[in-house]
Enzyme design. Structure first.
Site, mmCIF file in Angstrom:
data_model
loop_
_atom_site.group_PDB
_atom_site.id
_atom_site.type_symbol
_atom_site.label_atom_id
_atom_site.label_comp_id
_atom_site.label_asym_id
_atom_site.label_seq_id
_atom_site.Cartn_x
_atom_site.Cartn_y
_atom_site.Cartn_z
ATOM 1 N N SER A 191 -22.425 66.665 -24.276
ATOM 2 C CA SER A 191 -23.112 65.728 -23.385
ATOM 3 C C SER A 191 -22.191 65.301 -22.270
ATOM 4 O O SER A 191 -20.990 65.126 -22.487
ATOM 5 C CB SER A 191 -23.566 64.516 -24.192
ATOM 6 O OG SER A 191 -24.049 63.505 -23.340
ATOM 7 N N SER B 145 -26.773 57.787 -23.171
ATOM 8 C CA SER B 145 -27.924 58.606 -22.783
ATOM 9 C C SER B 145 -29.103 57.751 -22.386
ATOM 10 O O SER B 145 -29.256 56.620 -22.855
ATOM 11 C CB SER B 145 -28.331 59.518 -23.938
ATOM 12 O OG SER B 145 -27.242 60.298 -24.353
ATOM 13 N N GLY C 146 -40.569 49.916 -24.799
ATOM 14 C CA GLY C 146 -41.746 49.396 -25.482
ATOM 15 C C GLY C 146 -41.912 49.669 -26.954
ATOM 16 O O GLY C 146 -42.236 48.757 -27.715
ATOM 17 N N GLY C 147 -41.726 50.936 -27.384
ATOM 18 C CA GLY C 147 -42.006 51.184 -28.792
ATOM 19 C C GLY C 147 -42.264 52.648 -29.068
ATOM 20 O O GLY C 147 -42.126 53.503 -28.195
ATOM 21 N N PHE D 168 -50.610 48.997 -26.976
ATOM 22 C CA PHE D 168 -49.973 49.764 -25.917
ATOM 23 C C PHE D 168 -51.022 50.533 -25.158
ATOM 24 O O PHE D 168 -52.168 50.689 -25.624
ATOM 25 C CB PHE D 168 -48.909 50.716 -26.514
ATOM 26 C CG PHE D 168 -47.559 50.590 -25.840
ATOM 27 C CD1 PHE D 168 -47.007 51.638 -25.126
ATOM 28 C CD2 PHE D 168 -46.857 49.390 -25.922
ATOM 29 C CE1 PHE D 168 -45.770 51.500 -24.511
ATOM 30 C CE2 PHE D 168 -45.626 49.249 -25.312
ATOM 31 C CZ PHE D 168 -45.075 50.311 -24.600
ATOM 32 N N GLN E 186 -44.886 61.075 -13.810
ATOM 33 C CA GLN E 186 -45.481 59.772 -14.109
ATOM 34 C C GLN E 186 -44.862 58.652 -13.299
ATOM 35 O O GLN E 186 -43.646 58.453 -13.329
ATOM 36 C CB GLN E 186 -45.324 59.441 -15.586
ATOM 37 C CG GLN E 186 -46.039 58.126 -15.973
ATOM 38 C CD GLN E 186 -46.071 57.938 -17.473
ATOM 39 O OE1 GLN E 186 -45.084 57.542 -18.076
ATOM 40 N NE2 GLN E 186 -47.207 58.210 -18.077
ATOM 41 N N HIS F 23 -44.730 54.901 -13.368
ATOM 42 C CA HIS F 23 -44.958 53.784 -14.294
ATOM 43 C C HIS F 23 -45.500 52.603 -13.510
ATOM 44 O O HIS F 23 -44.990 52.294 -12.432
ATOM 45 C CB HIS F 23 -43.638 53.426 -14.968
ATOM 46 C CG HIS F 23 -43.777 52.486 -16.131
ATOM 47 N ND1 HIS F 23 -44.109 51.154 -15.983
ATOM 48 C CD2 HIS F 23 -43.628 52.695 -17.473
ATOM 49 C CE1 HIS F 23 -44.160 50.582 -17.178
ATOM 50 N NE2 HIS F 23 -43.870 51.486 -18.090
ATOM 51 N N LEU G 246 -37.139 49.567 -14.879
ATOM 52 C CA LEU G 246 -38.333 49.512 -15.711
ATOM 53 C C LEU G 246 -38.618 48.128 -16.285
ATOM 54 O O LEU G 246 -37.738 47.488 -16.832
ATOM 55 C CB LEU G 246 -38.165 50.498 -16.879
ATOM 56 C CG LEU G 246 -39.328 50.525 -17.886
ATOM 57 C CD1 LEU G 246 -40.560 51.105 -17.243
ATOM 58 C CD2 LEU G 246 -38.930 51.315 -19.124
ATOM 59 N N GLU H 158 -44.079 48.362 -20.560
ATOM 60 C CA GLU H 158 -45.508 48.241 -20.841
ATOM 61 C C GLU H 158 -45.750 47.207 -21.934
ATOM 62 O O GLU H 158 -46.851 46.666 -22.059
ATOM 63 C CB GLU H 158 -46.017 49.604 -21.305
ATOM 64 C CG GLU H 158 -47.502 49.709 -21.480
ATOM 65 C CD GLU H 158 -47.939 51.162 -21.372
ATOM 66 O OE1 GLU H 158 -47.887 51.686 -20.258
ATOM 67 O OE2 GLU H 158 -48.288 51.762 -22.407
ATOM 68 N N ARG I 155 -51.374 55.039 -18.052
ATOM 69 C CA ARG I 155 -50.469 54.666 -16.967
ATOM 70 C C ARG I 155 -50.885 55.191 -15.613
ATOM 71 O O ARG I 155 -50.746 54.495 -14.594
ATOM 72 C CB ARG I 155 -49.051 55.159 -17.276
ATOM 73 C CG ARG I 155 -48.410 54.340 -18.353
ATOM 74 C CD ARG I 155 -47.056 54.855 -18.707
ATOM 75 N NE ARG I 155 -46.462 54.018 -19.742
ATOM 76 C CZ ARG I 155 -45.260 54.220 -20.264
ATOM 77 N NH1 ARG I 155 -44.535 55.236 -19.843
ATOM 78 N NH2 ARG I 155 -44.796 53.419 -21.187
ATOM 79 N N HIS J 57 -40.973 57.485 -13.050
ATOM 80 C CA HIS J 57 -40.426 57.086 -14.349
ATOM 81 C C HIS J 57 -40.171 58.254 -15.294
ATOM 82 O O HIS J 57 -39.167 58.293 -16.012
ATOM 83 C CB HIS J 57 -41.409 56.110 -14.988
ATOM 84 C CG HIS J 57 -41.051 55.674 -16.364
ATOM 85 N ND1 HIS J 57 -39.887 55.001 -16.642
ATOM 86 C CD2 HIS J 57 -41.700 55.801 -17.559
ATOM 87 C CE1 HIS J 57 -39.824 54.739 -17.944
ATOM 88 N NE2 HIS J 57 -40.909 55.206 -18.523
ATOM 89 N N ARG K 243 -48.546 60.962 -19.805
ATOM 90 C CA ARG K 243 -48.012 60.594 -21.120
ATOM 91 C C ARG K 243 -48.435 59.171 -21.464
ATOM 92 O O ARG K 243 -48.366 58.262 -20.629
ATOM 93 C CB ARG K 243 -46.487 60.690 -21.113
ATOM 94 C CG ARG K 243 -45.873 60.199 -22.419
ATOM 95 C CD ARG K 243 -44.381 60.441 -22.450
ATOM 96 N NE ARG K 243 -43.613 59.584 -21.560
ATOM 97 C CZ ARG K 243 -43.361 58.309 -21.757
ATOM 98 N NH1 ARG K 243 -43.858 57.690 -22.804
ATOM 99 N NH2 ARG K 243 -42.627 57.629 -20.888
ATOM 100 N N GLY L 293 -47.718 55.654 -23.190
ATOM 101 C CA GLY L 293 -46.518 54.900 -23.512
ATOM 102 C C GLY L 293 -46.259 54.964 -25.005
ATOM 103 O O GLY L 293 -47.191 55.004 -25.790
#
Lengths: 295, 559, 321
Positions: free
Chosen positions: B33, B40, B47-48, B114, B227, B229, B239, B242, B273, B337, B372, B374
């Site tokens: 990496s 990262s 959000g989750g 969500f 996307q 956001h 960010l 959401e 979104r 995003h 996508r 969230g």
């Protein structure tokens, strides 16, 4: 100006010169101090490791007694100031916690109503008394005396327990005072670092390394003395300085002054009156530099 | 000679999960990496993570349907089924690893609402779920003992024909170039957000893997699906989760109206979104915003809830926009995003390049299709990270290393890099090239697109590439030469930018995140298919791939 | 807004490298952070400036450095609030860790300490099929510690690490607490005895000097020192009291509970252990010197007036716990 005086344990035992110097200069300046009867140890952060509730309860008891006197609290130890500030913050943020503590104090007929704002003598002189008002009392010139500040962790961190946001001037209070009394400020980055006292009996090598680092640094910058508002720092920086010097394999010999001693010198009190002969590190060089008696 | 059965590039959630799975599969595994794993970008997810738990009466099929619908029917339904089926176990595995998920009153895992999902199946840790998962995954990486090349940057792939043979990587700390032999390589390098300005993405998100894979012959797919956001902070573009809307926050125009009523009367602020971003942009374009923003209003949620569940975004609002969401609405606007598009893989992470796999945001299985949902990204990284790690390990066990002349390839790469370092200083700095690219992408490839705008961007790219060919590197040193790394990254970004723009022009319809004012409707007859991009002789070569449909027939998409 | 940024630089690639100051003058927006200024310098003025940064939003932990002498996240620090009286912002690499180049320090010792505390959940006993049942309160408490982004600000400013690199340090100790406080770690009651034993050894939890630098420096409110204090409490609770630190805390409390004020003579004796002859002997020279200077605390320690109030208070407080 009248205050409820909280001397703290060390000024009764290992640093009696702090106690006498404090009373001496307060009396001359017209700062009336009434010692809180039956005051107890603040816990110094050590008791709080084992039993924070008991520590907070004892401090709440002290606050309640001061409330009974109707006087604001004056402290003379960075550690007492910091520990009390942290205890106070916890109690103010959590009314349920305060109620629990008060339930324990009730038996003695005490209740802490949440109004205490303990202040160190250093802050009181700057904020309440005023440095300008101090100047007329300064009858001895300290010109040429080079003094480095050492705050003591508990009076600079954490800032939220010390009301620094509302009083940013507290962060340079020692420097302001050194300059006001006419001494030359020897500034250095280590002024807000740790003296090592809390780990003295746990890791003596590290404790002495801290003492050695800070005292030798300002010595090499040309300081004649270091001043500290914390008697615990004083115990380490003064009392253990010879051992620290030995560990560093060099000589240091830097006199350490309590805050009221520095002010007292400028106010014309004698070496003897201020208890300067009690120090472990010889303070004679200061006497020689600024003269013996009042001028 | 450094050599591994499985070499994973990128140590975010997907990469670390793949590494753990590959090691568990018995492979000689290493992870590489350009930053320390915990730096990262997975840590910025807030959000989750979604999962349908059957013991709560939820069904993976419902989660899958929500995901398919969310993708505007461009998602491959076999891949979506795989992900949604695996979600429950993945979630419990994460909890067993130690993630400090929020709990309900019975001490079981708690949920929040969500976007795009009519029931609450998003599991979370405050509003810093990504950081929580990433750090636990790092703990597991430490536990597994996988070898880690930290702060190494891949500069080229080594191939024997098409087959992957290894990588060339710059050890950033020392400036030494290394060749690493590998039987399989898994790209887990994340998105390419930095080619848009502004973006919620961190500075390290530069499409490295997509660029490397593309140049090695891999197919990129659905690159036009970018996307925006709905709630990125005014100014910095950072960010704002959401989760705020999930906990009940409202979107308001300059007069205080909840405008989502006009666009998604049912799901309101929790529509998918792309729908919400378009709604906001429409309002802003119509003059109902302030300084190009609308407002996110959390004031009715109460201090206690915000401090418990939205504390991080509250801090961001205060620190970066001077607004405390407890007391006042905060200014937000749509911001770039995430990219649904990426390196095309099958459900086991395989790309069309033999020995090369991909997982996470840089890959496109496709589970997200045109948009996508969230909290599906964190799930994607863990499910497909695990699968690709496991399958790469399995494949590697039946492979031999490919021989190549280590010192020759290293010398060749060193001279290429030296050429860059030796360039005259009068070329355009990388920063200005990136700014021009970013501004153009944000202008023409944002929420609303049209032919003329996108063509303008595509026309810009050859000029940017020729400026790039002369980009000077000011730092000639070896130790921690970030100037060199940034110059190398820009090359990958330009390739991604070209792929995105060409694909967007090609798709003559609006679907998911692609909204064209010149082709405003969805056109299943002609465009229910993926658009692919491969590197040809003349540059970008476009193609198509069918969408895999299993259970859910495409229908009109309303929220 | 015009600002001057004074950076302590270091270039290992030159012959005989030494660190040096370099000042940059630039105009930045009013709302700029210190990181914004550094990035602007790097992009527009001097591409040789090396620093770590990524997310710009205080979550990746890359940009910890000393601004005006104290460790902060550069992305969380406003330029306008960092100017000294001459309009200069002073930026230096994080402390304690060796400097590699400019503002980039070597984090290897940091990660080494983290690995030492076995930073992964170690539940004993069988795993449940579903999730472990745990209270939201316990998870919220842990999330306050897992909020740590490993930025190193606490390590940078730690006063113990400054003189003793073997100290485990605030980040590793806070990370260790994250597990000892997790009901899922350790035995069925969530007690991680083995961890606490290891953390009680030299250079562990008892070596913290309680200076609060880490609490002040932490950009995420983790308060590492408070977690170290909690570790001490946990260790004492499971009976790991056979060390000076634990004896110190216990003796202090006992002595104050007994007489209301600290018996400064008895405390060190109880701390090192009444039968620890070598340690007691080492106090003698200090004690003698104090005595000759009139600074020895009284041999007969006086209790406060009405000390029974204090003793009663102590019992009452303990009963309630």
């Amino acid at each position: 100006m009248k205050y409820a005086f909280f001397p703290g344990c060390v000024s009764q035992g290992g640093a009696p010169e702090l106690y006498t110097a404090t009373k001496l200069i307060c009396s001359k300046l017209g700062i009336e101090i009434e010692e809180i009867s039956g005051w107890t140890c603040c816990g110094a952060g050590v008791m709080q490791e084992k039993n924070q509730l008991f520590g907070d309860t004892l401090n709440a008891r002290t606050f309640a007694k001061a409330e009974e006197l109707g006087l604001p609290i004056l402290t003379i130890c960075s550690t007492c100031q910091g520990v009390m500030g942290q205890a106070n913050l916890r109690m103010k943020r959590d009314p349920e916690y305060l109620a629990e503590i008060n339930s324990h104090l009730a038996e003695e007929g005490l209740e802490y109503k949440g109004t205490a704002e303990p202040k160190h003598l250093l802050w009181i002189l700057i904020e309440d008394f005023g440095l300008d008002s101090l100047v007329p009392h300064l009858t001895r010139s300290l010109s040429g005396l080079r003094v480095a500040p050492f705050y003591g962790c508990y009076i600079v961190r954490p800032t939220e327990a010390l009301d620094i946001e509302d009083h940013p001037e507290r962060q340079t209070s020692l420097e302001s005072l050194i300059e006001t009394v006419g001494a030359t400020l020897i500034d250095f980055e280590g002024k807000t670092r740790c003296c090592g006292f809390p780990i003295l009996t746990i890791n003596e090598k590290n404790s002495l390394a801290m003492v050695g680092k800070h005292t030798s640094e300002v010595k090499d910058l040309g300081a004649d003395a270091m001043v500290t508002p914390c008697p615990l720092c004083h115990l380490n920086l003064d009392g253990y300085q010879p051992r620290a010097a030995k560990q560093l394999n060099r000589s240091i010999s830097l006199p350490i002054l309590h805050l009221p001693q520095l002010i007292g010198l400028a106010m014309g009190f004698s070496h003897q009156e201020l208890g300067l002969q009690k120090h472990i590190v010889n303070t004679q060089p200061i006497q020689l530099k600024v003269g013996a008696g009042a001028s | 000679m450094l050599e591994h059965d499985v070499l994973i590039i990128g140590a975010g959630l997907a990469g670390m999960r793949a590494a753990i799975a590959a090691k568990a599969g018995g492979a000689n595994t290493a992870i590489l990496s350009k930053v320390h794993p915990v730096r990262s970008h997975s840590n910025a997810a807030q959000g989750g993570i979604n999962a349908a738990l059957t013991d709560r009466g939820d069904r993976w099929e419902d989660h899958a349907y929500d995901t398919v619908k969310g993708s505007d029917f461009l998602g491959d339904q076999d891949a979506i089924e795989v992900m949604c089926r695996a979600a429950g176990k993945s979630l419990i595995d994460m909890e067993h690893m130690g993630v400090t998920f929020s709990r309900d009153d019975e001490g079981k895992l708690g949920t929040r609402n969500f976007g795009g999902q009519p029931i609450a199946r998003t599991f979370f840790v405050g509003d810093f779920t990504g950081q929580a998962l990433l750090h636990v995954m790092f703990e597991q990486l430490v536990k597994s003992g996988v070898q880690s090349y930290e702060e190494w940057f891949v500069t080229s792939l080594i191939q024997d024909g098409e087959q992957i043979a290894g990588v060339l990587a710059l050890e950033i700390r020392t400036g030494v170039l290394h060749a690493i032999r590998a039987k399989t390589v898994i790209f887990c390098t994340g998105g390419c957000g930095r080619l848009f300005e502004p973006s919620t993405n961190a500075l390290i998100v530069t499409g490295d893997g997509m660029g490397l894979a593309y140049n090695a012959g891999a197919q990129l797919m659905d690159m036009e699906m970018v996307q925006y956001h709905p709630t990125t902070l005014a100014g910095s573009g950072v960010l704002i989760s959401e989760a705020a809307r999930g906990e009940g926050a409202y979107l308001r125009d300059k007069d205080g109206n909840r405008f989502m009523e006009k666009y998604a009367p049912n799901m309101m602020e929790l529509a998918s979104r792309d729908v919400v971003s378009r709604s906001e942009q429409t309002e802003i374009n119509a003059g109902n915003g302030v300084n190009g923003c609308v407002y996110l209003d959390c004031t009715h949620l109460g201090e206690a809830l915000i401090m418990e569940k939205l504390s991080q975004i509250r801090e961001l609002g205060i620190d970066l926009a001077g607004a405390d969401m407890i007391k006042e609405p905060i200014p937000i606007r749509p911001g770039m995003h995430y990219i649904m598009g990426g390196i095309k893989t099958d459900i086991d992470g395989r790309t069309n390049v033999p020995g090369v796999y991909a997982a996470g945001e840089c890959a496109n299985v496709s589970v997200h299709g045109g948009n996508r949902l969230g909290a599906n990204s964190l799930l994607d990284t863990i499910v497909f990270g695990e699968r690709s790690g496991r399958h790469a390990a399995e494949a590697a066990s039946g492979m031999d290393f490919i021989e190549f002349n280590e010192s020759a390839v290293v010398r060749q790469e060193e001279s290429r890099i030296q050429q860059m370092l030796d360039r005259p200083e009068n070329g355009d700095r990388w920063g200005s090239i990136r700014q021009d690219l970013g501004d153009s992408m944000n202008k023409n490839l944002a929420v609303y697109r049209d032919q003329a705008g996108m063509q303008e961007t595509l026309n810009l790219i050859p000029g940017l590439k020729s400026r790039y060919a002369g980009v000077p590197v000011q730092n000639k040193g070896r130790v921690f030469n970030t100037d060199l790394v940034f110059a190398l990254e820009l090359g990958y970004m330009l390739d991604c930018g070209e792929a995105i723009t060409a694909s967007a022009l090609e798709r003559k319809e609006s679907r998911g995140a692609q909204a064209r004012t010149d082709f405003p409707s969805r056109d299943d007859d002609n465009w229910l298919k993926h658009i692919t991009v491969t590197k040809g002789e003349q540059g970008v070569e476009l193609g198509t791939l069918p969408v895999t449909i299993t259970k859910w027939t495409p229908e009109e998409r309303k929220y | 807004m015009d600002v001057k940024v004074k950076i302590r630089r270091y270039d290992p690639d030159i012959e005989s490298p030494v660190s040096y100051w370099e000042e940059f003058s630039l105009a930045v927006p009013e709302t700029a952070t210190v990181l914004d200024a550094l990035i602007q310098i790097r992009e527009d003025m001097d591409g040789t400036l090396s620093l770590r940064c990524s997310c710009r939003s205080a979550i990746c932990g890359s940009c910890a450095m000393r601004v005006n002498g104290h460790a902060v996240l550069a992305c969380q620090t406003k330029a306008s609030e960092s100017l000294d009286s001459e309009g200069i912002i002073t930026v230096e690499p994080a402390g304690v860790m060796p400097v590699m180049k400019d503002l980039v320090v070597n984090f290897d010792p940091f990660w080494e300490k983290i690995r030492t505390v076995e930073p992964y959940l170690q539940p004993q006993g069988p795993e449940p099929e579903g999730e472990y049942i745990a209270s939201n309160e316990s998870m919220l408490h842990l999330s306050g510690v897992t909020a740590c982004i490993m930025c190193g600000a606490c390590v940078s400013d730690c006063t113990v690490l400054e003189v003793d690199p073997t100290f485990l340090g605030p980040a590793a100790l806070a990370k260790a607490y994250r597990f000892t406080a997790d009901p899922r770690d350790g035995n069925a009651e969530g007690v991680s005895q083995r961890r606490l034993e290891q953390l009680s050894m030299p250079s562990g939890m008892w070596d913290c000097t309680r200076c609060n630098e880490c609490v002040q420096a932490c950009p995420k409110g983790v308060a590492p020192m408070d977690r170290i204090m909690s570790l001490r409490e946990q260790a004492m609770d499971v009976g790991l009291g056979n060390n000076n630190g634990a004896r110190h805390a216990e003796a202090f409390t006992e002595l104050v509970a007994h007489s209301g004020r600290l018996d400064e003579l008895r405390l060190p004796v109880k701390t090192v252990g009444m039968f620890n002859i070598p340690a007691l002997l080492s106090f003698v020279p200090i004690g003698l010197r104090a005595m000759t200077h009139g600074k020895l605390p009284p041999l007969m320690h006086k209790s406060v007036a009405n000390v029974q109030n204090i003793r009663r208070l102590f019992n009452k407080v303990n009963q309630s716990r």
